[in-house]
Design an enzyme around this catalytic site. Structure first.
Site, PDB file in Angstrom:
ATOM      1  N   THR A   1     -46.383  -5.351  64.461  1.00  0.00           N
ATOM      2  CA  THR A   1     -45.520  -4.368  65.093  1.00  0.00           C
ATOM      3  C   THR A   1     -44.262  -5.018  65.633  1.00  0.00           C
ATOM      4  O   THR A   1     -44.197  -6.231  65.754  1.00  0.00           O
ATOM      5  CB  THR A   1     -46.292  -3.685  66.252  1.00  0.00           C
TER       6      THR A   1
ATOM      7  N   GLY B   1     -50.902  -4.662  68.518  1.00  0.00           N
ATOM      8  CA  GLY B   1     -52.155  -3.971  68.271  1.00  0.00           C
ATOM      9  C   GLY B   1     -52.680  -3.313  69.535  1.00  0.00           C
ATOM     10  O   GLY B   1     -51.933  -2.890  70.401  1.00  0.00           O
TER      11      GLY B   1
END
Length: 587
Positions: free
Chosen positions: A405, A493
């Site tokens: 991410t 996460g």
């Protein structure tokens, strides 16, 4: 208001390449980081600015955001430009083949944009189960077309730009097109992650782009990459908007790639692509100390879980203890256990599951949850509570969320703000490289099992559904909710929730400056068997005391990528996580 009063532990983390061959079960990911660690950059200090500021995970993306702000662009304009560059320079983490959650502040209102991927209309709850009914091994599910959802980031950004943009849409693509055409140098982090990667070179297009002639050795740090295919796609999107990605030649290439994988094909169709719609949802907002904090609503669990952790911590006088003390770690881990217990039971796509959001963040409910936290003994594995509105019990079957991410924090010259977390899920996503960009594997954020003896899984696979996320971009205001105080977020996460909550307590309770706050050693629990403290930090010395309180405490890689922008009397102060290569720039 904020000062460096915390004598922080200096991380001694060296380059660590995480092996991510992980089993799929409820808590197999307790010690896992979504991306390999690539070292800790010492010497970063908070950056100050008077007019505007941008913080991203890559220097070239930060420069693109700055370029738009300097032209008079809005925070949303800058975010679009940054995302297009991140898809080129940090392809392992996010891009036009993935999704995102975006919070904006236009000077009056907070808007929560949902650009999460959707599953194909043909998907069923058996998508990640074998013929025998067992859960697939994680990477058997990830690598290939099966895990690819309809990408939503571009359509979401297009919607936000129509509502809050100032510069022409096509202008926002110029930095990324320029870099893709003229070339950019492979960064140390990208090279490090390529060295730890096991699956990417199985894709012929990816192998040709990322690897040397032997197809095994990653291209060296500093190698100049050009990506004319990506530039061509960006030109189409710049001209046609999100339709340039979700329909036509580009969409056909994505669908063909997904469905033609030789061992793990997917079921994506052109109709699935064309039908995608981003959503505007009501942000989840709550109070902590003298601040109002807003985060994303479901299908992200981040907004609710961060507020639940803070709500559980509020009765404790944190400023009276040290942030690197055993008591701070204990309280924080217990708050995490309680939040993750509720997250697992209740959080999923609200278009498919009734999510009792108001009940979960109700002050009285959180007080009853906080009362479960003992001064000197761990809860162990916490049970979910029963908030108001929770009429249908659900259960969790351990969704293996390992997003690779990225996060973007921006404040523009008008004081408008963006907090956006963006992802393709695992490191390098589904390992499917098409037209110069990687496709997500977000569908593996669903629970692989659909039911157990207790009932249906809230986050099971269903047709057209959005998988649960932990992304937690937040905007922080004064008590009235009218004055912007902070912009915070991180990749990582399911660890994102703890990273963001910890950074907020660092800023609010311990009055750290932004750089100190994002660099501080991590700790916490996701209600698994372990309480984690960040590997390579002095927190390891607390493990015996934590064990005396009943914690199964271990060291773990905790590779955040936090950024924080804080309003000051003179403008803004910003910090970018030293665990990654992000930068902060303002004027």
């Amino acid at each position: 208001m904020f000062h460096t009063s915390f004598k922080k532990n200096v991380l001694s983390t060296t380059v660590a390449l995480a092996a991510l061959g992980l089993m799929h079960n409820a808590w197999a990911f307790d010690s896992a980081s979504p991306e390999a660690a690539s070292g800790f950059t010492k010497g970063k200090t908070s950056v100050s600015a008077k007019k505007f500021m941008a913080a991203t995970a890559n220097p070239l993306a930060t420069d693109a955001a700055y370029e738009m702000l300097a032209k008079g662009g809005s925070a949303v304009d800058a975010a679009v430009a940054a995302q297009m560059v991140l898809g080129l320079t940090e392809p392992q983490s996010s891009g036009i083949g993935g999704g995102a959650f975006l919070l904006t502040f236009d000077g009056h209102h907070v808007t929560n944009y949902d650009g999460r991927e959707t599953s194909p209309k043909s998907a069923t709850e058996k998508l990640f189960q074998t013929d025998a009914g067992a859960d697939m091994a994680f990477y058997d599910a990830v690598v290939g077309g099966r895990s690819v959802g309809v990408p939503g980031a571009v359509a979401m950004l297009e919607l936000a730009h129509k509502r809050e943009g100032k510069l022409p849409w096509a202008t926002l693509f110029e930095p990324a097109i320029r870099l893709a055409t003229k070339g950019f140098a492979i960064s140390p982090r990208l090279n490090t992650l390529l060295k730890s990667e096991k699956y990417l070179n199985k894709d012929e297009a990816a192998k040709a782009y990322f690897y040397q002639a032997d197809g095994v050795t990653p291209k060296e740090v500093g190698t100049v990459l050009t990506n004319p295919e990506y530039a061509a796609v960006l030109k189409v999107i710049a001209q046609k908007g999100s339709k340039g990605l979700l329909t036509g030649e580009v969409a056909k290439a994505i669908v063909d790639k997904v469905n033609s994988h030789p061992t793990n094909p997917g079921k994506l169709t052109l109709a699935d692509m064309a039908a995608y719609k981003p959503k505007i949802r009501q942000a989840v907002c709550g109070d902590y100390r003298n601040y109002k904090i807003c985060g994303p609503a479901a299908p992200s669990s981040g907004g609710v879980a961060v507020l639940q952790m803070l709500g559980a911590l509020e009765r404790f006088n944190l400023k009276a203890i040290k942030p690197d003390s055993v008591q701070a770690v204990h309280y924080f881990a217990e708050a995490g256990r309680l939040a993750f217990a509720d997250r697992g039971k209740y959080l999923a796509d609200p278009d498919f599951v009734r999510v009792p959001t108001a009940g979960l963040i109700n002050k009285n409910y959180l007080a009853t949850r906080s009362a479960l936290i003992s001064e000197d003994k761990t809860l162990g594995t916490a049970s979910a509570g029963e908030p108001a509105g929770a009429k249908v019990a659900q259960i969790d079957s351990g969704s293996p969320e390992l997003p690779s991410t990225s996060h973007i924090s921006i404040v523009d010259a008008q004081g408008h703000a963006v907090s956006m977390t963006t992802s393709i899920e695992d490191q390098f996503g589904s390992r499917q490289f098409v037209k110069g960009f990687l496709l997500n594997n977000q569908l593996t954020d669903f629970s692989f099992a659909d039911k157990d003896k207790n009932g249906l899984v809230a986050n099971r696979v269903e047709a057209g559904k959005r998988p649960r996320s932990s992304m937690a971009p937040v905007l922080v205001f004064d008590k009235t909710g009218k004055k912007l105080e902070m912009v915070v977020g991180s990749p990582g996460g399911s660890l994102i929730i703890g990273y963001v909550a910890q950074t907020l307590t660092n800023l609010i309770d311990w009055k750290m400056d932004p750089q100190t706050a994002v660099n501080a050693p991590h700790y916490g629990s996701r209600n698994g068997p372990k309480t984690q403290v960040e590997k390579g930090t002095a927190l390891a010395g607390l493990i015996p005391e934590l064990k005396a309180k009943g914690h199964d405490a271990v060291e773990a890689e905790m590779v955040s990528g936090l950024s924080a922008i804080v309003k000051t009397q003179n403008g803004y102060l910003g910090g970018g996580d030293a665990r990654r290569e992000g930068t902060v720039r303002g004027e």
